[in-house]
Each structure stands twice: as C-alpha cells, then as structure tokens.
Write an enzyme that holds these catalytic residues in place. Structure first.
Site, PDB file in Angstrom:
ATOM      1  N   GLU A 184      89.792  30.246   0.794  1.00 17.12           N
ATOM      2  CA  GLU A 184      89.885  28.848   0.379  1.00 17.12           C
ATOM      3  C   GLU A 184      89.878  28.643  -1.134  1.00 17.12           C
ATOM      4  O   GLU A 184      88.971  27.991  -1.671  1.00 17.12           O
ATOM      5  CB  GLU A 184      88.759  28.030   1.029  1.00 17.12           C
ATOM      6  N   GLU A 233      89.244  30.640  10.237  1.00 15.97           N
ATOM      7  CA  GLU A 233      88.036  29.817  10.444  1.00 15.97           C
ATOM      8  C   GLU A 233      88.399  28.597  11.271  1.00 15.97           C
ATOM      9  O   GLU A 233      89.420  27.951  11.030  1.00 15.97           O
ATOM     10  CB  GLU A 233      87.447  29.286   9.133  1.00 15.97           C
TER      11      GLU A 233
END
Ligand code: IFM
Length: 457
Positions: free
Chosen positions: A174, A371
């Site tokens: 991320e 995720e």
C-alpha cells in the site's frame, strides 16, 4: 398500534454455512499480518518512523504503541501453528527493515521461515509494510530518491538470506497509504502534511518497487508481486463537479499506483508533477514485469465536490481530512459498517476487479487478493463470517466474469496494532488478550477452517 422495533429486536440474517466457492486449481489461500503490527521485540531492532510517531502525544487514538503488540517474535511458533491448523496454504508476513538493520536481525525471519516450511505453510514475505527505519527517514525518507536505491539494497540482503526457502515475494504494501496518509495529510507516520507535494513519495516508492523487482530477479526469483490498495470510487451525483472530484480521487487512490506498474506510465497530468531527471527510464524500471498483481480491498468510496470551506478538518472513516482537498468523501448509507466505520459492500469487490480487467485488458497480470477483512470486536464474530462469505462470493463472481484471480489472503491472522487506531480495531481471525498474550481463535477462524476443510468433500 404496533410498537416500533428496537435495534436489538431486528433479527440478524442467518449465518452462512462453512463453505467457500470453488476457485481454479492452484488457487492459494492465506492469511496476512505485518511486522510492526504484531512483532513487539523493539529492543532487538532499530527504531522506525512508527516508533517516533506513536511517541508523539495524540497521534494514536488510544495512546498505545506497538512496543509489545502480539509479542510475535517470542510466540511465532504458536502463531504458525494457528496458521497451519486453519488449513490455509500460505502466510503473508512482512520483514521489518529496521530489524534487518540491527545486528542479527535477519535471524528471526530465518527461524520464522524454517518453522513455516516445517509446518507445511508457504512463506510469502512483504519487504516493506510502512515501517521505514528512522535513520532512513532522517536521511530524507521516501521524499528522497536515494531511499529507492537503499530499499533495493535491503531487498537484495533479505533475498540472499531467505531466497533458498522463499520463492514468492511482495515488494511494497500500500504505497498509496504511505503517500496519502503518511505524507499528504499526516494521519500516519511520518506525520507530514504536504498535500500534493507528497507526490514524490509515490514516485520514489514505485521506483523502489521496480529496483527491488530487479534485485529479486537477479537473485533468481520468479514469483513477485506488489500489494496495492484499491477500491471503486463512486461519484456522489451526476453533477459535473461531483464526477470530476470522484475522478480525481480515483486517480489518486487507484490509477497513480497501478498505471505505472502495469502500463509504464502515469495517469494524465500526474507524470509532470513527479521528480525525475529521466522519467522514461524511471518508468521502465517501475514497470519491470511482475508475475502477479496484489490487490488489498476493503471498501468503495463515495466522493463529491468539496463543500464550503469552514477551515475545519472533516472526520471520515477514522481520519481527519484537511478542508483544502479538491474532493470530499461522503458517507455510504444502506450497508452494514464495520467497527472501523467502513461500509461492507461485497459487490464493489466484483466491480473493482472487473473494472481493472476492463481498464487494463491483457496488460493486467493475474490478481492475488493480498488483503481483505474487517474490524469487529469479540470472539463471537458473525459479522466477520458474513463479511468473508460475501466477499469470497463476490470474488468468485469476478472470476466468472473473466478476471484471473490466483489467491486470497484474509487480513488478518490475529488482532493487532491498527496504526493510528491503536488496539481499538480488531481485524483478526484470532483474538489476542493483550494482558496475557493468550490467543483465542474466533468463530470466524472456525468457520474458515471448516469451509477450507470441506473443499472437494
Ligand atoms: O491493518 C491494515 C494493514 O496494515 C494495511 N491494510 C489495511 C489494514 C486495515 O486497516
């Protein structure tokens, strides 16, 4: 007259039975964690930006730190046993760059990888999950181009040690959050409020990703991905101002981090804002081919044009947003919300993946969901069971519509330090009693274990 129903009288939908859709052969099931959120053992590593950030009063909502967290460095065997007993194929963890900088720091990962292999669980390390070493930050951090090269050297060091047993690698987790939350609005470490001057942070992380891909390839690795967070952006209305604001947000969250990796170019208007003496060569490095593309999905975002400028920050999804932003996220109503205040919208997961396939076509590598999960308190967690069931079915619908999906990792194996939220959010399949470090598998852990065991039955 019929009395109105109290919220507690509204019947909950029945719990889904433990089963998962059938995905194509070779599909990888896993659970994920990250170093700073679980490891503890801070004395045995160098400090990171998150240590410095959490030490500043008011940064973390419950005033906590990750000094002990889940005490995972001491208890990793117990945690690996939980992963094995869940019946998943793989465990995604992150290697702490500040730990690797400390003498003997890689020894822990050596032991962890050995234990995973001994228990028949495939190790899938991420090289960077937000914990920039403080010394690297003090030398300029991700605002400095040099950090991209230091990151690649670190990647080479780690693969030299673990590459005999680890075959699948993730470079970054991320980079959008590091850029936007960490450097643009200052809600995460290192707490900078640079707004659009934070864009170089995105470029340098992406460059670091590309250089790390090359370092891993030079070490013989053939299975590399990046984990980017993405979600559909919905315009608050058809008004041009709302559509424009939503488009802008979509570029910042989604395309800024996907286009350069997949297409080798920045979205229109962004490239010229990036710091580089040689943009063509940088983009060539950034788009060094990956073997798959990791997607972290949590929620869609409804975005409109900014309202009147009151000068006050807007509270949204647990964040305080500056009022100067050229877009304003709006509340999504009509869906359940997690304890984190995030709407639960499984169909947006299908929309995201099908949309990526439409946007990037054959240039899109196979997808691995690196995720997906939700925050709900309690060892009895029917909400998480419904969340997982709904999202796995949504993922399967994307596969039916032609998206090549090769794996799915639940965030997270266990409750952990949720960054600026501290220990107030509970993403785990396993509950942690932080006073005793006792691990208790939740109802969702049992549900997933039974669902995985029932495959092919
Ligand atoms: O806990 C985080 C994780 O570190 C990165 N992705 C989102 C999760 C939930 O906020």
């Amino acid at each position: 007259m019929i009395a109105p129903m109290a919220a507690s009288d509204i019947p909950s939908p029945p719990l889904p039975s433990p089963s998962v859709p059938v995905f194509p052969p070779g599909f990888l099931w896993g659970v994920a964690t990250s170093a700073h959120q679980i490891e503890g053992a801070v004395a045995a590593r160098e400090p990171s930006v998150w240590d410095a950030f959490t030490a500043e009063p008011g940064r973390v909502k419950d005033g906590s730190t990750a000094e002990v967290a889940c005490d995972h460095v001491a208890r990793y065997r117990e945690d690996v046993a939980l992963v094995r007993d869940l019946g998943v194929d793989a465990y995604r963890f992150s290697v702490s760059w500040p730990r690797v900088l400390a003498p003997g720091g890689l020894d822990f990962y050596d032991r962890l990888v050995d234990e995973l292999c001994a228990q028949g669980v495939r190790p899938v390390p991420t090289l960077f999950h937000w914990d920039t070493p403080l010394a690297v930050e003090e030398a300029g951090g991700w605002q400095s181009r040099d950090t991209a090269f230091r990151f690649a050297e670190y990647a080479a060091t780690v693969v030299a040690r673990l590459g005999d047993r680890v075959t699948r690698w993730i470079t970054l987790n991320e980079p959008a959050e590091v850029t936007l939350l960490g450097h643009a609005i200052g809600e995460h470490a290192p707490g900078r409020k640079l707004l659009f001057d934070a864009l170089p942070v995105a470029h340098h992380q992406l460059l670091g990703h590309g250089l790390a891909v090359r370092a891993l390839r030079a070490a013989g690795v053939r299975d590399i991905g990046i984990a980017n967070s993405h979600g559909p952006t919905w315009a608050a209305s058809e008004e041009p101002a709302d559509a424009e604001a939503a488009d802008f947000y979509d570029v910042l969250l989604n395309r800024l981090f996907c286009d350069p990796v997949v297409l080798g170019r920045y979205p229109e208007g962004i490239g010229e804002l990036m710091p580089s003496a040689d943009p063509v060569e940088d983009l060539r490095i950034i788009s060094s081919p990956v073997d798959w593309y990791g997607v972290n999905y949590y929620q869609p975002t409804l975005v409109g044009a900014p309202g009147g400028d009151s000068g006050a920050g807007t509270e949204f999804g647990g964040l305080t947003l500056p009022s100067e932003l050229p877009f304003a996220p709006r509340e999504i109503t009509g869906y359940p919300v997690t304890d984190h205040g995030w709407p639960v919208v499984p169909e947006a997961f299908t929309e995201l993946l099908v949309g990526m396939r439409e946007r990037y076509g054959d240039r899109l590598p196979p997808i691995v969901v690196t995720e997906n999960g939700c925050s709900h308190d309690g060892v009895s967690d029917p909400e998480r069971i419904r969340f997982l069931d709904g999202h796995l079915r949504a993922l399967h619908r994307a596969v039916e519509q032609g998206v090549d999906v090769r794996g799915y990792f639940v965030w997270s194996l266990m409750d952990n330090f949720e960054w600026a939220e501290g220990y107030r959010q509970h993403y785990g399949l396993v509950h942690i009693d932080y006073a005793t470090q006792r691990r208790t598998p939740k109802a969702s852990y049992h549900w997933l274990r039974d669902a995985l065991a029932a495959r092919g039955a």
